[in-house]
Write an enzyme that holds these catalytic residues in place. Structure first.
Site, PDB file in Angstrom:
ATOM      1  N   SER A  25       0.812  -1.222   0.000  1.00 39.88           N
ATOM      2  CA  SER A  25       0.000   0.000   0.000  1.00 39.88           C
ATOM      3  C   SER A  25       0.844   1.270   0.000  1.00 39.88           C
ATOM      4  O   SER A  25       1.907   1.332   0.639  1.00 39.88           O
ATOM      5  CB  SER A  25      -0.876  -0.005   1.260  1.00 39.88           C
ATOM      6  N   GLU A  45       0.164   3.640   1.681  1.00 40.27           N
ATOM      7  CA  GLU A  45       0.167   4.061   3.081  1.00 40.27           C
ATOM      8  C   GLU A  45       1.560   3.806   3.709  1.00 40.27           C
ATOM      9  O   GLU A  45       1.913   4.437   4.692  1.00 40.27           O
ATOM     10  CB  GLU A  45      -0.934   3.304   3.827  1.00 40.27           C
ATOM     11  N   TYR A  57      -1.644   0.374  10.614  1.00 39.64           N
ATOM     12  CA  TYR A  57      -1.893  -0.303   9.331  1.00 39.64           C
ATOM     13  C   TYR A  57      -0.659  -0.170   8.420  1.00 39.64           C
ATOM     14  O   TYR A  57      -0.194  -1.157   7.836  1.00 39.64           O
ATOM     15  CB  TYR A  57      -3.123   0.317   8.663  1.00 39.64           C
TER      16      TYR A  57
HETATM   17  P1  NAP Z   1     -11.419  -4.572   1.739  1.00 38.81           P
HETATM   18  O1  NAP Z   1     -12.577  -4.285   0.838  1.00 38.81           O
HETATM   19  O2  NAP Z   1     -11.399  -4.033   3.104  1.00 38.81           O
HETATM   20  O3  NAP Z   1     -11.268  -6.191   1.802  1.00 38.81           O
HETATM   21  C1  NAP Z   1     -10.447  -6.798   2.756  1.00 38.81           C
HETATM   22  C2  NAP Z   1     -10.685  -8.285   2.699  1.00 38.81           C
HETATM   23  O4  NAP Z   1      -9.909  -8.942   3.718  1.00 38.81           O
HETATM   24  C3  NAP Z   1     -12.142  -8.695   2.946  1.00 38.81           C
HETATM   25  O5  NAP Z   1     -12.467  -9.763   2.099  1.00 38.81           O
HETATM   26  C4  NAP Z   1     -12.106  -9.157   4.390  1.00 38.81           C
HETATM   27  O6  NAP Z   1     -13.146 -10.057   4.737  1.00 38.81           O
HETATM   28  C5  NAP Z   1     -10.765  -9.847   4.415  1.00 38.81           C
HETATM   29  N1  NAP Z   1     -10.247 -10.098   5.754  1.00 38.81           N
HETATM   30  C6  NAP Z   1     -10.193  -9.251   6.802  1.00 38.81           C
HETATM   31  N2  NAP Z   1      -9.684  -9.861   7.879  1.00 38.81           N
HETATM   32  C7  NAP Z   1      -9.405 -11.137   7.514  1.00 38.81           C
HETATM   33  C8  NAP Z   1      -8.881 -12.267   8.181  1.00 38.81           C
HETATM   34  N3  NAP Z   1      -8.553 -12.219   9.481  1.00 38.81           N
HETATM   35  N4  NAP Z   1      -8.713 -13.422   7.490  1.00 38.81           N
HETATM   36  C9  NAP Z   1      -9.090 -13.485   6.203  1.00 38.81           C
HETATM   37  N5  NAP Z   1      -9.607 -12.457   5.511  1.00 38.81           N
HETATM   38  C10 NAP Z   1      -9.762 -11.292   6.162  1.00 38.81           C
HETATM   39  O7  NAP Z   1     -10.051  -4.118   1.030  1.00 38.81           O
HETATM   40  P2  NAP Z   1      -9.755  -3.771  -0.507  1.00 38.81           P
HETATM   41  O8  NAP Z   1      -9.969  -2.317  -0.702  1.00 38.81           O
HETATM   42  O9  NAP Z   1     -10.399  -4.750  -1.371  1.00 38.81           O
HETATM   43  O10 NAP Z   1      -8.165  -3.973  -0.538  1.00 38.81           O
HETATM   44  C11 NAP Z   1      -7.603  -5.240  -0.805  1.00 38.81           C
HETATM   45  C12 NAP Z   1      -6.190  -5.296  -0.232  1.00 38.81           C
HETATM   46  O11 NAP Z   1      -5.403  -4.261  -0.814  1.00 38.81           O
HETATM   47  C13 NAP Z   1      -6.110  -5.078   1.280  1.00 38.81           C
HETATM   48  O12 NAP Z   1      -5.028  -5.852   1.745  1.00 38.81           O
HETATM   49  C14 NAP Z   1      -5.780  -3.598   1.411  1.00 38.81           C
HETATM   50  O13 NAP Z   1      -5.114  -3.361   2.624  1.00 38.81           O
HETATM   51  C15 NAP Z   1      -4.888  -3.403   0.204  1.00 38.81           C
HETATM   52  N6  NAP Z   1      -4.868  -2.060  -0.374  1.00 38.81           N
HETATM   53  C16 NAP Z   1      -6.043  -1.445  -0.716  1.00 38.81           C
HETATM   54  C17 NAP Z   1      -6.004  -0.206  -1.325  1.00 38.81           C
HETATM   55  C18 NAP Z   1      -7.268   0.506  -1.727  1.00 38.81           C
HETATM   56  O14 NAP Z   1      -7.204   1.706  -2.003  1.00 38.81           O
HETATM   57  N7  NAP Z   1      -8.406  -0.182  -1.825  1.00 38.81           N
HETATM   58  C19 NAP Z   1      -4.755   0.417  -1.611  1.00 38.81           C
HETATM   59  C20 NAP Z   1      -3.597  -0.274  -1.274  1.00 38.81           C
HETATM   60  C21 NAP Z   1      -3.650  -1.509  -0.678  1.00 38.81           C
HETATM   61  P3  NAP Z   1     -14.622  -9.512   5.134  1.00 38.81           P
HETATM   62  O15 NAP Z   1     -15.318  -9.216   3.829  1.00 38.81           O
HETATM   63  O16 NAP Z   1     -15.199 -10.644   5.887  1.00 38.81           O
HETATM   64  O17 NAP Z   1     -14.429  -8.271   5.953  1.00 38.81           O
HETATM   65  O1  G4F Z   2     -10.699   6.709   2.539  1.00 36.07           O
HETATM   66  P1  G4F Z   2      -9.711   6.622   3.630  1.00 36.07           P
HETATM   67  O2  G4F Z   2     -10.134   6.004   4.896  1.00 36.07           O
HETATM   68  O3  G4F Z   2      -8.452   5.887   2.993  1.00 36.07           O
HETATM   69  P2  G4F Z   2      -6.905   5.824   3.422  1.00 36.07           P
HETATM   70  O4  G4F Z   2      -6.699   6.128   4.841  1.00 36.07           O
HETATM   71  O5  G4F Z   2      -6.137   6.650   2.436  1.00 36.07           O
HETATM   72  O6  G4F Z   2      -6.590   4.270   3.215  1.00 36.07           O
HETATM   73  C1  G4F Z   2      -7.018   3.586   2.045  1.00 36.07           C
HETATM   74  O7  G4F Z   2      -6.014   3.694   1.064  1.00 36.07           O
HETATM   75  C2  G4F Z   2      -4.767   3.048   1.406  1.00 36.07           C
HETATM   76  C3  G4F Z   2      -3.804   3.300   0.232  1.00 36.07           C
HETATM   77  O8  G4F Z   2      -3.102   4.492   0.442  1.00 36.07           O
HETATM   78  C4  G4F Z   2      -5.040   1.585   1.605  1.00 36.07           C
HETATM   79  F1  G4F Z   2      -3.874   0.928   1.840  1.00 36.07           F
HETATM   80  C5  G4F Z   2      -6.008   1.409   2.766  1.00 36.07           C
HETATM   81  O9  G4F Z   2      -6.299   0.018   2.924  1.00 36.07           O
HETATM   82  C6  G4F Z   2      -7.314   2.132   2.433  1.00 36.07           C
HETATM   83  O10 G4F Z   2      -7.906   1.480   1.346  1.00 36.07           O
HETATM   84  O11 G4F Z   2      -9.158   8.088   3.973  1.00 36.07           O
HETATM   85  C7  G4F Z   2      -8.643   8.949   2.977  1.00 36.07           C
HETATM   86  C8  G4F Z   2      -8.420  10.323   3.595  1.00 36.07           C
HETATM   87  C9  G4F Z   2      -7.625  10.285   4.902  1.00 36.07           C
HETATM   88  O12 G4F Z   2      -6.658  11.300   4.866  1.00 36.07           O
HETATM   89  C10 G4F Z   2      -8.651  10.604   5.990  1.00 36.07           C
HETATM   90  O13 G4F Z   2      -8.129  11.264   7.118  1.00 36.07           O
HETATM   91  O14 G4F Z   2      -9.682  10.880   3.928  1.00 36.07           O
HETATM   92  C11 G4F Z   2      -9.588  11.487   5.199  1.00 36.07           C
HETATM   93  N1  G4F Z   2     -10.940  11.583   5.786  1.00 36.07           N
HETATM   94  C12 G4F Z   2     -11.587  12.730   6.098  1.00 36.07           C
HETATM   95  N2  G4F Z   2     -12.778  12.456   6.643  1.00 36.07           N
HETATM   96  C13 G4F Z   2     -11.728  10.544   6.119  1.00 36.07           C
HETATM   97  C14 G4F Z   2     -12.899  11.108   6.657  1.00 36.07           C
HETATM   98  N3  G4F Z   2     -11.559   9.209   5.996  1.00 36.07           N
HETATM   99  C15 G4F Z   2     -12.585   8.408   6.405  1.00 36.07           C
HETATM  100  N4  G4F Z   2     -12.459   7.064   6.264  1.00 36.07           N
HETATM  101  N5  G4F Z   2     -13.748   8.905   6.962  1.00 36.07           N
HETATM  102  C16 G4F Z   2     -13.948  10.248   7.111  1.00 36.07           C
HETATM  103  O15 G4F Z   2     -14.985  10.684   7.602  1.00 36.07           O
END
Ligand code: NAP
Ligand code: G4F
Length: 337
Positions: free
Chosen positions: A131, A133, A154
């Site tokens: 990520s 992050e 995280y």
């Molecule tokens: P997500 O929608 O939150 O999905 C996370 C998945 O992990 C869900 O299927 C969840 O199951 C499963 N999970 C959670 N705890 C678990 C456990 N203990 N054992 C097995 N499975 C478990 O995340 P996403 O946005 O699809 O992201 C996919 C991956 O990419 C994650 O690793 C995330 O950290 C990473 N990532 C995401 C982004 C982004 O912007 N979306 C960016 C960079 C990296 P449930 O459905 O039961 O909760």
């Molecule tokens: O949507 P967010 O919660 O995503 P964040 O923290 O960037 O993390 C996501 O992206 C990562 C990749 O860089 C992934 F690895 C991670 O698993 C996840 O998918 O927040 C985005 C921004 C933050 O700066 C937060 O402080 O939005 C700001 N924010 C402002 N108000 C909020 C809110 N975020 C959330 N969730 N809820 C609010 O009300």
């Protein structure tokens, strides 16, 4: 014979899109589902096949990244050609409330799966969902050479998982890669991430069901892409001749405020009349600015994003408006792409 893939996190946003992509390419997909007291397969219900179907392409298994022995047994039974580790406690704000749990699942969980693959003596390829992050407070633009400085439990857990994948590659020659993905969104994004929280609220405000939207830091800037395009990048990484790590991003950044403005404008609303501040949604330490430099994956694997920021906002708002209309009319809610 098509290839066999194991997708952990199959019930999540990326897992659902990746499963679609792999099934379209002729893979048999095995998804890891964790036990929940309520249904947690909404995002993949449209892919579900009757267990009696002889030509099934999707199989679901109960397992958990906390249970290392279960992972070994599962891998021995499935013998996947490719493993995509998408499972994580993926919410940054929540990781401050549950730092040890997040470390266990998001960090150590990746190593459990890598060790399970070694214990099962598989000749397999491994994708780790790393990520942006991890870059945390290191100034943008960020690429594969940028030092990590995570700002959340995280982010720290993802750094551990990242180096675990690099280490098994260097130590044992396993084909393991890290996709360092910047934020990517879609109508299937979890409802508590900021983009989806906004698009959902816009739909509800437009329908007169909600008046205000409470958010935290509006100044944070993110490089937001479109999730279906990002899972294609994951797949490409595992088809390359040699394992390597890649940044996946659009190269453009926008603040949370920009997202609000664009989303409310898309529905002919003024965001300033509805958005309010609530400190509960701020974080003890924030990542201020992310902009990815995805030159490497474009050059080597030919991947580039197509959907821009305004189009992404429109896709998400339109999907939430349609979903709400379905809910209100009592129709079956469709899954949106
Ligand atoms: P997500 O929608 O939150 O999905 C996370 C998945 O992990 C869900 O299927 C969840 O199951 C499963 N999970 C959670 N705890 C678990 C456990 N203990 N054992 C097995 N499975 C478990 O995340 P996403 O946005 O699809 O992201 C996919 C991956 O990419 C994650 O690793 C995330 O950290 C990473 N990532 C995401 C982004 C982004 O912007 N979306 C960016 C960079 C990296 P449930 O459905 O039961 O909760
Ligand atoms: O949507 P967010 O919660 O995503 P964040 O923290 O960037 O993390 C996501 O992206 C990562 C990749 O860089 C992934 F690895 C991670 O698993 C996840 O998918 O927040 C985005 C921004 C933050 O700066 C937060 O402080 O939005 C700001 N924010 C402002 N108000 C909020 C809110 N975020 C959330 N969730 N809820 C609010 O009300």
């Amino acid at each position: 014979m098509g290839k066999i893939a194991l997708v952990t996190g199959v019930t999540g946003q990326d897992g659902s899109y990746l499963s679609e992509l792999l099934m379209d390419k002729g893979y048999t997909v095995h998804g890891l589902v964790r036990r929940s007291s309520s249904f947690n397969t909404d995002r993949i219900d449209h892919l579900y096949e009757d267990p009696q179907e002889p030509e099934r392409k999707l199989f679901l298994h109960h397992a958990d990244l906390a249970d290392g022995v279960g992972l070994v047994k599962l891998l021995r039974a499935i013998q996947p050609d490719e493993i995509y580790n998408l499972s994580a406690q993926s919410h940054v704000r929540v990781s401050f409330d549950t730092p040890l749990y997040t470390g266990d699942i998001t960090g150590l969980g990746a190593l459990r799966l890598l060790e399970a693959a070694r214990a099962a003596e598989l000749d397999t390829r491994f994708y780790q969902a790393s990520s942006s992050e991890m870059f945390g407070s290191t100034p943008p633009p960020q690429n594969e050479e940028t030092p990590f400085h995570p700002r959340s439990p995280y982010g720290c857990a993802k750094v551990y998982a990242y180096w675990s994948a690099v280490n098994v590659r260097e130590a044992y020659g396993l084909y393991a890669v890290n996709g360092i993905l910047f934020n990517h969104e879609s109508p299937r994004r979890g409802e508590t991430f900021v983009t989806r929280k906004i698009s959902r609220a816009v739909a509800r405000i437009q329908a007169g069901l909600q008046e205000g939207l409470y958010l935290g830091n509006l100044d944070a800037a993110r490089d937001w892409g479109y999730a279906p395009e990002y899972v294609e990048a994951m797949w490409r990484m595992l088809q390359a001749d040699a394992p390597d790590d890649y940044v996946v991003a659009t190269g453009e950044t926008h603040t949370v405020r920009d997202f609000c403005e664009a989303a409310f404008r898309h529905a002919d609303l003024d965001w300033m009349e509805h958005v309010r501040f609530d400190p509960r949604y701020t974080r003890p330490s924030e990542v201020d600015d992310l902009i990815g430099d995805a030159t490497k994956i474009r050059r080597i694997l030919g991947w580039k994003p197509e959907v821009g920021f305004t189009e992404l906002v429109g896709i998400m708002v339109d999907a939430d408006v349609r979903r709400l209309e379905d809910e209100l009319s009592g129709r079956l809610v469709r899954i949106d792409r």
